[in-house]
Write a protein that holds these residues in place. Sequence first.
Motif, PDB file in Angstrom:
ATOM      1  N   VAL A   1     -24.047  -7.050 -28.364  1.00 42.60           N
ATOM      2  CA  VAL A   1     -23.645  -8.666 -27.338  1.00 42.60           C
ATOM      3  C   VAL A   1     -22.503  -9.272 -28.100  1.00 42.60           C
ATOM      4  CG1 VAL A   1     -25.530 -10.509 -26.854  1.00 42.60           C
ATOM      5  CG2 VAL A   1     -26.119  -8.423 -26.576  1.00 42.60           C
ATOM      6  N   TYR A   2     -22.405  -9.668 -27.206  1.00 42.02           N
ATOM      7  CA  TYR A   2     -20.979 -11.039 -27.851  1.00 42.02           C
ATOM      8  C   TYR A   2     -20.678 -12.169 -27.291  1.00 42.02           C
ATOM      9  CZ  TYR A   2     -16.266 -12.091 -29.386  1.00 42.02           C
ATOM     10  OH  TYR A   2     -15.028 -12.378 -30.265  1.00 42.02           O
ATOM     11  N   PHE A   3     -21.149 -13.183 -27.955  1.00 45.68           N
ATOM     12  CA  PHE A   3     -20.809 -14.092 -27.562  1.00 45.68           C
ATOM     13  C   PHE A   3     -19.317 -15.414 -27.916  1.00 45.68           C
ATOM     14  CE2 PHE A   3     -25.719 -13.813 -27.645  1.00 45.68           C
ATOM     15  CZ  PHE A   3     -26.449 -14.256 -27.034  1.00 45.68           C
ATOM     16  N   ASN A   4     -18.891 -15.821 -26.869  1.00 40.44           N
ATOM     17  CA  ASN A   4     -17.683 -16.352 -27.116  1.00 40.44           C
ATOM     18  C   ASN A   4     -17.862 -17.538 -26.678  1.00 40.44           C
ATOM     19  OD1 ASN A   4     -14.550 -16.305 -27.937  1.00 40.44           O
ATOM     20  ND2 ASN A   4     -14.521 -15.094 -26.173  1.00 40.44           N
TER      21      ASN A   4
ATOM     22  N   GLY B   1     -15.838 -26.378 -25.076  1.00 43.03           N
ATOM     23  CA  GLY B   1     -17.108 -26.527 -25.293  1.00 43.03           C
ATOM     24  C   GLY B   1     -18.383 -25.417 -24.060  1.00 43.03           C
ATOM     25  N   HIS B   2     -17.167 -24.246 -24.072  1.00 46.37           N
ATOM     26  CA  HIS B   2     -18.467 -23.598 -23.176  1.00 46.37           C
ATOM     27  C   HIS B   2     -17.803 -22.634 -23.444  1.00 46.37           C
ATOM     28  CE1 HIS B   2     -17.986 -26.294 -19.720  1.00 46.37           C
ATOM     29  NE2 HIS B   2     -17.615 -26.766 -19.958  1.00 46.37           N
ATOM     30  N   PHE B   3     -19.236 -21.588 -23.296  1.00 44.55           N
ATOM     31  CA  PHE B   3     -19.277 -20.092 -23.513  1.00 44.55           C
ATOM     32  C   PHE B   3     -19.673 -18.708 -22.936  1.00 44.55           C
ATOM     33  CE2 PHE B   3     -23.122 -21.795 -23.602  1.00 44.55           C
ATOM     34  CZ  PHE B   3     -24.324 -20.455 -23.212  1.00 44.55           C
ATOM     35  N   HIS B   4     -19.270 -17.923 -23.101  1.00 42.72           N
ATOM     36  CA  HIS B   4     -20.076 -17.021 -22.003  1.00 42.72           C
ATOM     37  C   HIS B   4     -20.784 -16.102 -22.999  1.00 42.72           C
ATOM     38  CE1 HIS B   4     -16.200 -14.971 -23.170  1.00 42.72           C
ATOM     39  NE2 HIS B   4     -16.130 -13.711 -23.056  1.00 42.72           N
ATOM     40  N   VAL B   5     -21.080 -14.524 -22.019  1.00 44.35           N
ATOM     41  CA  VAL B   5     -21.641 -13.644 -23.146  1.00 44.35           C
ATOM     42  C   VAL B   5     -21.348 -11.900 -22.546  1.00 44.35           C
ATOM     43  CG1 VAL B   5     -24.273 -12.495 -23.639  1.00 44.35           C
ATOM     44  CG2 VAL B   5     -24.032 -14.846 -23.375  1.00 44.35           C
ATOM     45  N   GLU B   6     -20.772 -11.306 -23.436  1.00 47.62           N
ATOM     46  CA  GLU B   6     -20.223 -10.064 -22.484  1.00 47.62           C
ATOM     47  C   GLU B   6     -21.089  -9.147 -23.592  1.00 47.62           C
ATOM     48  OE1 GLU B   6     -17.110  -8.941 -24.413  1.00 47.62           O
ATOM     49  OE2 GLU B   6     -15.662 -11.010 -23.561  1.00 47.62           O
TER      50      GLU B   6
ATOM     51  N   GLN C   1     -23.831 -21.641 -14.373  1.00 45.29           N
ATOM     52  CA  GLN C   1     -24.152 -23.051 -13.972  1.00 45.29           C
ATOM     53  C   GLN C   1     -24.370 -23.804 -15.470  1.00 45.29           C
ATOM     54  OE1 GLN C   1     -22.925 -25.026 -11.534  1.00 45.29           O
ATOM     55  NE2 GLN C   1     -22.604 -22.765 -10.714  1.00 45.29           N
ATOM     56  N   ALA C   2     -24.509 -22.616 -16.865  1.00 42.27           N
ATOM     57  CA  ALA C   2     -25.315 -23.096 -18.033  1.00 42.27           C
ATOM     58  C   ALA C   2     -24.380 -22.358 -18.924  1.00 42.27           C
ATOM     59  CB  ALA C   2     -26.299 -22.148 -17.798  1.00 42.27           C
ATOM     60  N   THR C   3     -22.504 -23.076 -18.942  1.00 36.51           N
ATOM     61  CA  THR C   3     -21.786 -21.746 -19.721  1.00 36.51           C
ATOM     62  C   THR C   3     -21.697 -23.340 -20.826  1.00 36.51           C
ATOM     63  OG1 THR C   3     -19.959 -23.455 -18.202  1.00 36.51           O
ATOM     64  CG2 THR C   3     -20.794 -21.114 -17.602  1.00 36.51           C
ATOM     65  N   TYR C   4     -22.230 -24.913 -20.418  1.00 34.81           N
ATOM     66  CA  TYR C   4     -21.390 -25.855 -21.794  1.00 34.81           C
ATOM     67  C   TYR C   4     -22.714 -25.549 -22.774  1.00 34.81           C
ATOM     68  CZ  TYR C   4     -21.279 -30.488 -23.245  1.00 34.81           C
ATOM     69  OH  TYR C   4     -20.874 -31.479 -24.689  1.00 34.81           O
ATOM     70  N   SER C   5     -21.735 -25.429 -24.366  1.00 32.93           N
ATOM     71  CA  SER C   5     -22.608 -25.016 -25.116  1.00 32.93           C
ATOM     72  C   SER C   5     -23.205 -26.002 -25.247  1.00 32.93           C
ATOM     73  CB  SER C   5     -21.286 -25.253 -26.369  1.00 32.93           C
ATOM     74  OG  SER C   5     -20.512 -23.959 -26.124  1.00 32.93           O
ATOM     75  N   CYS C   6     -24.611 -26.116 -25.166  1.00 36.70           N
ATOM     76  CA  CYS C   6     -25.577 -27.260 -25.134  1.00 36.70           C
ATOM     77  C   CYS C   6     -27.836 -25.785 -25.450  1.00 36.70           C
ATOM     78  CB  CYS C   6     -26.030 -28.306 -24.717  1.00 36.70           C
ATOM     79  SG  CYS C   6     -26.561 -27.739 -22.863  1.00 36.70           S
ATOM     80  N   GLN C   7     -27.847 -26.867 -26.494  1.00 34.42           N
ATOM     81  CA  GLN C   7     -28.574 -25.936 -27.048  1.00 34.42           C
ATOM     82  C   GLN C   7     -29.945 -25.608 -25.316  1.00 34.42           C
ATOM     83  OE1 GLN C   7     -32.014 -27.721 -29.009  1.00 34.42           O
ATOM     84  NE2 GLN C   7     -34.109 -26.757 -28.135  1.00 34.42           N
ATOM     85  N   LYS C   8     -29.741 -25.785 -24.207  1.00 33.10           N
ATOM     86  CA  LYS C   8     -30.563 -25.689 -23.537  1.00 33.10           C
ATOM     87  C   LYS C   8     -29.545 -24.590 -22.088  1.00 33.10           C
ATOM     88  CE  LYS C   8     -32.185 -27.308 -18.201  1.00 33.10           C
ATOM     89  NZ  LYS C   8     -31.620 -28.688 -17.730  1.00 33.10           N
TER      90      LYS C   8
END
Length: 109
Positions: free
Chosen positions: A56-59, A64-69, A88-95
Motif C-alpha cells: 500500500v503506497y500513499f503519495n 495538497g492532494h494525495f492518492h493511494v495505490e 472527492q477526498a484527495t485534499y490532504s486533511c485529517q478527514k
Amino acid sequence: MEGNMVENMFLYPQDCINLITQVFSKEFTNFELLKSGYYTGYWWIEYKNEKNDIIVYFNGDISGHFHVEITISGTKYYLWQFDKNVNQATYSCQKNILYQLNVLNRFLL
C-alpha cells in the motif's frame, strides 16, 4: 463546528505521514512500514503485507492532494477503482486521510 474546521485543515507532509502511521499501527497490524519521507511539499509512505503480497503506497504532492495505490501480487490498483468517492477526498486533511483509510480497510477485507 470547530472540530469540523480542524478535520478539514490542510496537513503538512509530516503530519500526513504521522496520521497514517498511527492508524496503521492500530488498524493494519499485519502491515510493516517499508519507507516514508517528504521533500519540498511531496510526501510518501509505503507499507507491505508480506504474507498476502500486498503493498500500500500513499503519495501526496505539493498542491495538497494525495492518492493511494495498492499492489497485489505485482498488479497495481488505485483505491478509486474500488470506490470512486475517494476522488472527492484527495485534499490532504485529517478527514480525507481517515476516510481513505476506511475505504482501504473495506477493500482489504
